[in-house]
Design a protein around this motif. Structure first.
Motif, PDB file in Angstrom:
ATOM      1  N   ARG A   1     -32.394  12.444  36.433  1.00  0.00           N
ATOM      2  CA  ARG A   1     -31.795  12.504  37.782  1.00  0.00           C
ATOM      3  C   ARG A   1     -30.275  12.430  37.693  1.00  0.00           C
ATOM      4  NH1 ARG A   1     -35.084   8.305  41.684  1.00  0.00           N
ATOM      5  NH2 ARG A   1     -37.188   8.954  41.197  1.00  0.00           N
ATOM      6  N   LEU A   2     -29.786  11.541  36.821  1.00  0.00           N
ATOM      7  CA  LEU A   2     -28.332  11.387  36.677  1.00  0.00           C
ATOM      8  C   LEU A   2     -27.710  12.698  36.179  1.00  0.00           C
ATOM      9  CD1 LEU A   2     -25.625   9.914  36.427  1.00  0.00           C
ATOM     10  CD2 LEU A   2     -26.460   8.733  34.415  1.00  0.00           C
ATOM     11  N   ALA A   3     -28.337  13.284  35.141  1.00  0.00           N
ATOM     12  CA  ALA A   3     -27.792  14.533  34.579  1.00  0.00           C
ATOM     13  C   ALA A   3     -27.783  15.638  35.641  1.00  0.00           C
ATOM     14  CB  ALA A   3     -28.614  14.965  33.363  1.00  0.00           C
ATOM     15  N   ALA A   4     -28.875  15.723  36.409  1.00  0.00           N
ATOM     16  CA  ALA A   4     -28.989  16.795  37.404  1.00  0.00           C
ATOM     17  C   ALA A   4     -27.967  16.622  38.528  1.00  0.00           C
ATOM     18  CB  ALA A   4     -30.404  16.836  37.970  1.00  0.00           C
ATOM     19  N   ALA A   5     -27.691  15.378  38.899  1.00  0.00           N
ATOM     20  CA  ALA A   5     -26.814  15.130  40.050  1.00  0.00           C
ATOM     21  C   ALA A   5     -25.343  14.986  39.656  1.00  0.00           C
ATOM     22  CB  ALA A   5     -27.276  13.880  40.793  1.00  0.00           C
ATOM     23  N   LEU A   6     -25.059  14.993  38.352  1.00  0.00           N
ATOM     24  CA  LEU A   6     -23.689  14.701  37.913  1.00  0.00           C
ATOM     25  C   LEU A   6     -22.625  15.599  38.565  1.00  0.00           C
ATOM     26  CD1 LEU A   6     -22.358  12.549  36.219  1.00  0.00           C
ATOM     27  CD2 LEU A   6     -22.515  14.067  34.245  1.00  0.00           C
ATOM     28  N   PRO A   7     -22.850  16.929  38.647  1.00  0.00           N
ATOM     29  CA  PRO A   7     -21.802  17.763  39.275  1.00  0.00           C
ATOM     30  C   PRO A   7     -21.496  17.327  40.713  1.00  0.00           C
ATOM     31  CG  PRO A   7     -23.452  19.131  38.180  1.00  0.00           C
ATOM     32  CD  PRO A   7     -23.964  17.730  38.131  1.00  0.00           C
ATOM     33  N   VAL A   8     -22.552  16.960  41.487  1.00  0.00           N
ATOM     34  CA  VAL A   8     -22.342  16.541  42.879  1.00  0.00           C
ATOM     35  C   VAL A   8     -21.617  15.195  42.915  1.00  0.00           C
ATOM     36  CG1 VAL A   8     -23.544  16.067  45.058  1.00  0.00           C
ATOM     37  CG2 VAL A   8     -24.548  17.637  43.408  1.00  0.00           C
ATOM     38  N   ILE A   9     -21.986  14.318  41.991  1.00  0.00           N
ATOM     39  CA  ILE A   9     -21.344  12.991  41.955  1.00  0.00           C
ATOM     40  C   ILE A   9     -19.850  13.159  41.641  1.00  0.00           C
ATOM     41  CG2 ILE A   9     -21.287  10.763  40.743  1.00  0.00           C
ATOM     42  CD1 ILE A   9     -24.325  11.123  40.274  1.00  0.00           C
ATOM     43  N   ILE A  10     -19.561  14.012  40.665  1.00  0.00           N
ATOM     44  CA  ILE A  10     -18.157  14.228  40.282  1.00  0.00           C
ATOM     45  C   ILE A  10     -17.370  14.769  41.484  1.00  0.00           C
ATOM     46  CG2 ILE A  10     -16.605  15.608  38.804  1.00  0.00           C
ATOM     47  CD1 ILE A  10     -18.755  15.420  36.612  1.00  0.00           C
ATOM     48  N   GLU A  11     -17.978  15.721  42.170  1.00  0.00           N
ATOM     49  CA  GLU A  11     -17.328  16.314  43.348  1.00  0.00           C
ATOM     50  C   GLU A  11     -17.013  15.238  44.390  1.00  0.00           C
ATOM     51  OE1 GLU A  11     -18.883  19.587  46.393  1.00  0.00           O
ATOM     52  OE2 GLU A  11     -19.210  20.109  44.274  1.00  0.00           O
ATOM     53  N   ARG A  12     -17.973  14.368  44.644  1.00  0.00           N
ATOM     54  CA  ARG A  12     -17.775  13.294  45.635  1.00  0.00           C
ATOM     55  C   ARG A  12     -16.660  12.321  45.210  1.00  0.00           C
ATOM     56  NH1 ARG A  12     -21.631  11.094  49.163  1.00  0.00           N
ATOM     57  NH2 ARG A  12     -20.419   9.173  49.184  1.00  0.00           N
ATOM     58  N   ILE A  13     -16.675  11.981  43.906  1.00  0.00           N
ATOM     59  CA  ILE A  13     -15.684  11.009  43.419  1.00  0.00           C
ATOM     60  C   ILE A  13     -14.273  11.628  43.440  1.00  0.00           C
ATOM     61  CG2 ILE A  13     -14.955   9.740  41.335  1.00  0.00           C
ATOM     62  CD1 ILE A  13     -17.858   8.994  40.925  1.00  0.00           C
ATOM     63  N   MET A  14     -14.198  12.955  43.222  1.00  0.00           N
ATOM     64  CA  MET A  14     -12.892  13.624  43.168  1.00  0.00           C
ATOM     65  C   MET A  14     -12.336  13.946  44.561  1.00  0.00           C
ATOM     66  SD  MET A  14     -12.109  13.551  40.185  1.00  0.00           S
ATOM     67  CE  MET A  14     -12.706  13.368  38.552  1.00  0.00           C
ATOM     68  N   GLU A  15     -13.151  13.778  45.591  1.00  0.00           N
ATOM     69  CA  GLU A  15     -12.726  14.135  46.955  1.00  0.00           C
ATOM     70  C   GLU A  15     -11.450  13.416  47.371  1.00  0.00           C
ATOM     71  OE1 GLU A  15     -15.813  13.299  49.827  1.00  0.00           O
ATOM     72  OE2 GLU A  15     -16.907  15.105  49.199  1.00  0.00           O
TER      73      GLU A  15
END
Ligand SMILES: Cc1ncc(COP(=O)(O)O)c(C=O)c1O
Length: 395
Positions: free
Chosen positions: A381-395
């Motif tokens: 789950r972490l690997a699959a969601a990583l791009p979205v998480i990065i996007e949120r953190i970089m906002e």
């Protein structure tokens, strides 16, 4: 009406108490939350331990109050375990004090010892009961940074003179929560030398000493010759024997310090339920073979987590002990934000490094205490969601 004392201002409800309610609400809404946050072993203790509990509970005379220090065979069992595991000789009557879980003793010892104006040296990052207990007793925690470049060992020589002069207790914890770092007997010998030079009590928390991997050995502080004069070691069956809910802990070492703690405890609690003590004796003196197999299960989970993290580009050391993997986030990411977004997007719950102190910023702790397939699912789950998480953190 005033509903709490001033000293309650030093405390807040424990993070896991609050998180537990949040996760219960998410689950009630249908989320399949995977909890890799708390260090509560998911596997049960070996069957003979449970059988000893049931046998003892069936005995009509085993339901009354017990001696405040517990039954003598429980103290003897701890002494036997210390001799077998660490080659440490103990007087079971004067050097072994049973506790209702080690957390209770870690907190209460400070009420028994620390006075306003005293400094208490605590690791940062570290298990928060050290500093919470110190504050509640009116002491001043002094946070010793544990840095990766120093193997997460505190630099005792860097503690300012005015702090060492007022220091009452030095807290150590190896294998370490949250970093999983190990200490050697030589480091412990330096800590005892520091204690002798500054008249400080060293309290070592050995909660994870029997959860080791790849054949590693985690020593007891009491292996240092003469350590008992300046030291108390805390231990527990919570992690070593998968008995976290049973609340079986111990303080071992300096008899005068144990006496102070005993005096306080005899006013605050009335020992364990007898069947729990009988089962604890079985846990410590019965067959220990199952622990090796149990550790190999954690080791498999550890490999899964560390390899998974590295494939995703995170920095993570391969721990030799404890229930935790401590990993570094990319520069500038906040631990709390990462953990929150992860829970929101993937229903995987991890612990932000900041729970353990300021030095924990930029780190996250993963606990290995869920079924191996659940740990694997969490990593997917972490690997699959990583791009979205990065996007949120970089906002
Ligand atoms: C470092 C450390 N010490 C002590 C404890 C408390 O253990 P117990 O269950 O014996 O209270 C924990 C629990 O997570 C811990 O991580």
């Amino acid at each position: 009406m005033k509903t709490n004392a001033q000293r309650m201002e030093t405390l807040s409800a424990h993070y896991f108490a609050t998180l537990g309610s949040r996760i219960a609400a998410l689950r009630a809404d249908g989320s399949d939350v995977i909890r890799l946050d708390e260090g509560s072993p998911d596997l049960p203790p070996a069957p003979p331990i449970i059988e000893a509990l049931a046998r003892s509970a069936a005995s009509p005379q085993n339901h009354s109050y017990q001696l405040h220090k517990g039954i003598p065979i429980l103290q003897e069992a701890w002494a036997e375990m210390y001799q077998r595991e660490f080659k440490v000789d103990l007087n079971p009557e004067s050097e072994v004090l049973p506790l209702l879980g080690s957390k209770e003793g870690i907190f209460h010892l400070q009420l028994a010892l620390v006075e306003p104006g005293d400094c208490v040296l605590v690791p940062d990052p570290g298990y928060i009961t050290y500093s919470r207990g110190a504050l509640f007793a009116g002491g001043e925690p002094y946070f010793m940074p544990l840095l990766p470049g120093k193997g997460y060992l505190p630099d005792l020589s860097a503690i300012p003179e005015d702090v060492t002069r007022r220091a009452k207790i030095l807290w150590l914890n190896y294998p370490n929560n949250p970093t999983a770092a190990m200490a050697t007997v030589d480091f412990f010998a330096d800590a005892i030398a520091f204690a002798r030079a500054h008249e400080v009590l060293v309290c070592h928390d050995a909660a994870y000493a029997q959860v080791t991997f790849d054949g590693a050995y985690a020593p007891s502080l009491l292996e240092v010759p003469g350590a008992k004069e300046y030291a108390v070691e805390f231990n527990t069956l919570s992690k070593s024997h998968n008995m976290a809910g049973w609340r079986v802990g111990v303080a071992i070492g300096n008899p005068n310090v144990l006496n102070a703690l005993y005096k306080l405890k005899s006013n605050a609690d009335s020992s364990h339920f007898r069947p729990i003590m009988d089962a604890a004796v079985e846990a410590m003196t019965g067959d220990q073979g199952w622990l090796k197999e149990r550790n190999s299960i954690y080791q498999e989970r550890r490999d899964l987590v560390v390899m998974g993290l590295r494939q995703m580009g995170f920095q993570a050391d391969l721990p030799k002990a404890s229930l935790y993997v401590w990993f570094r986030l990319p520069e500038g990411w906040s631990s709390e934000e990462f953990v929150q977004v992860l829970l929101e997007k993937t229903s995987v719950s991890l612990t932000p490094g900041t729970l353990f102190g300021r030095q924990g910023e930029g780190y996250v702790r993963i606990s290995l205490t869920a079924a191996t397939e659940r740990v694997a699912m969490a990593m997917h789950r972490l690997a699959a969601a990583l791009p979205v998480i990065i996007e949120r953190i970089m906002e």
